[in-house]
Design an enzyme around this catalytic site. Structure first.
Site, short mmCIF file in Angstrom:
data_model
loop_
_atom_site.label_atom_id
_atom_site.label_comp_id
_atom_site.label_asym_id
_atom_site.label_seq_id
_atom_site.Cartn_x
_atom_site.Cartn_y
_atom_site.Cartn_z
CG ASP A 32 -1.82 1.21 1.29
OD1 ASP A 32 -2.38 1.47 2.37
OD2 ASP A 32 -1.95 1.91 0.27
CB SER A 196 -3.05 15.48 -10.97
OG SER A 196 -3.80 14.89 -12.03
C1 47U Z 1 -11.46 4.37 -0.62
C2 47U Z 1 -11.18 5.71 -0.01
N1 47U Z 1 -12.12 6.63 0.27
N2 47U Z 1 -11.48 7.69 0.79
C3 47U Z 1 -12.17 8.91 1.19
C4 47U Z 1 -10.16 7.43 0.88
C5 47U Z 1 -9.13 8.34 1.41
C6 47U Z 1 -9.93 6.18 0.36
C7 47U Z 1 -8.63 5.50 0.21
C8 47U Z 1 -8.52 4.36 1.22
O1 47U Z 1 -9.21 4.33 2.24
N3 47U Z 1 -7.60 3.43 0.89
C9 47U Z 1 -7.30 2.32 1.65
C10 47U Z 1 -8.27 1.62 2.36
C11 47U Z 1 -7.86 0.52 3.11
C12 47U Z 1 -6.52 0.15 3.12
C13 47U Z 1 -5.62 0.89 2.38
N4 47U Z 1 -6.02 1.96 1.66
#
Ligand code: 47U
Length: 327
Positions: A32, A196
């Site tokens: 990640d 971006s």
């Molecule tokens: C999906 C998402 N929504 N919002 C607002 C954000 C910030 C995300 C990204 C996220 O949470 N990624 C994640 C989830 C679990 C483990 C590792 N990375």
């Protein structure tokens, strides 16, 4: 030395797992680049929670050492999270080895991690300033490995429904076409963040005023979460696209032909293939499909696996830059 491991997408490309050896025990983990904790399912968790999962057993590792009094607690943007205690052990990823790596041992994990039985946890590859271990913050595997890698880089080669590669310490130019386009990374947020500000749809005229104009490269997020202006501009070119509150995002007829999306990465336009933006049917009838490009109201934008399926990405921790090329 350098290290290279194959990664494998879970069903539907929901996440990408690769083998990590911790104290001689090999487990599959979610790499990640959007977080900075290495945490694992382990033998402290209940048998119900562990059911179906691989687990790390610190008692079986001759090189494990507890960090007395250390704890972690991490929450992700999607509301998921984990918490527990901390030790150190030797971590080997395809030959790249770190001794004394902080291993965060979950004693509590949220539901989405319990049900995701193929994953034994996450290995965070963002900047160490985001690590949640207290009272002494710990470093990521990449940060710990930097000095010993032939080159201070790791690369992500993620593919739709096919094996790809994570590599530490080298850039394999057979994995992408053309030169890598390099952009500086703003490390203030702790993410691999870049500018971006523009996008174009299907090769059309670029729009150059995306609010906020920042994005992060996040292998741990399934979709591509962009500003509303990008999402509206893109799906205005897709017949039958609607914002479907029931399923929680934009859907369109599965029969739709999706245009490519060109998106600015630090001044170079990168392409996300239209067919990768057709993420998945919303039900068994396969009539309505869910978009891989969805809106986020938070900044920065989050370019997740949908972006990586069209673009090979090199993360340079030596000069804090990102290299992107089509693959
Ligand atoms: C999906 C998402 N929504 N919002 C607002 C954000 C910030 C995300 C990204 C996220 O949470 N990624 C994640 C989830 C679990 C483990 C590792 N990375």
């Amino acid at each position: 030395g350098a290290g290279s491991v194959a990664n494998t997408p879970e069903a539907g490309d929901v996440e990408y797992l690769a083998p990590v050896t911790i104290g001689g025990q090999t487990v599959n983990m979610d790499f990640d680049s959007g977080s900075s904790d290495l945490w694992v399912f382990n033998t402290q968790l209940s048998l119900n929670t562990l059911s179906g999962h691989m687990a790390y057993n610190p008692a079986q590792s001759s090189t494990f050492q507890l960090l007395p009094g250390s704890t972690f607690s991490i929450s992700y943007g999607d509301g998921s999270g984990a918490a527990g205690n901390v030790g150190t052990d030797t971590v080997n990823i395809g030959g790249a080895t770190v001794t004394g790596q902080a291993i965060e041992l979950a004693t509590d994990v949220s539901t989405s991690f319990v049900t995701d039985t193929q994953s034994t946890g996450l290995i965070g590859l963002a900047f160490s300033k985001l690590n949640t271990v207290k009272p002494v913050q710990q470093k990521t595997f990449f940060d710990n490995a930097l000095a010993t890698l032939p080159e201070p880089v790791f690369t992500a080669d993620l593919r739709h429904n096919a094996a790809g590669t994570y590599e530490f310490g080298a850039i394999d130019s057979t994995k992408f076409s053309g030169p890598l386009a390099w952009t500086p990374v703003n490390t203030t947020s702790g993410f691999w963040q870049f500018t971006s500000q523009a996008f174009a749809v299907g090769g059309g005229a670029p729009s150059t005023s995306v609010p906020g104009g920042q994005a992060i490269a996040d292998t741990g997020t399934t979709l591509m979460l962009a500003d509303q202006s990008v999402v509206d501009g893109y799906y205005s070119q897709v017949q039958g696209a609607v914002n479907n509150a029931t399923v929680g995002g934009v859907t369109f007829p599965c029969s739709a032909t999706l245009p490519d999306l060109q998106i600015d990465v630090g001044g170079t336009m990168a392409t996300v293939r239209g067919d990768d933006i057709n993420f998945a049917p919303v039900d068994q009838t396969g009539t309505t499909c869910f978009g891989g490009l969805q809106a986020t109201t938070v900044q920065p934008q989050i370019y997740g696996d949908i972006f990586f399926k069209s673009n090979f990405v090199a993360f340079n921790g030596g000069n804090n830059s990102l290299g992107v090329a089509p693959h």
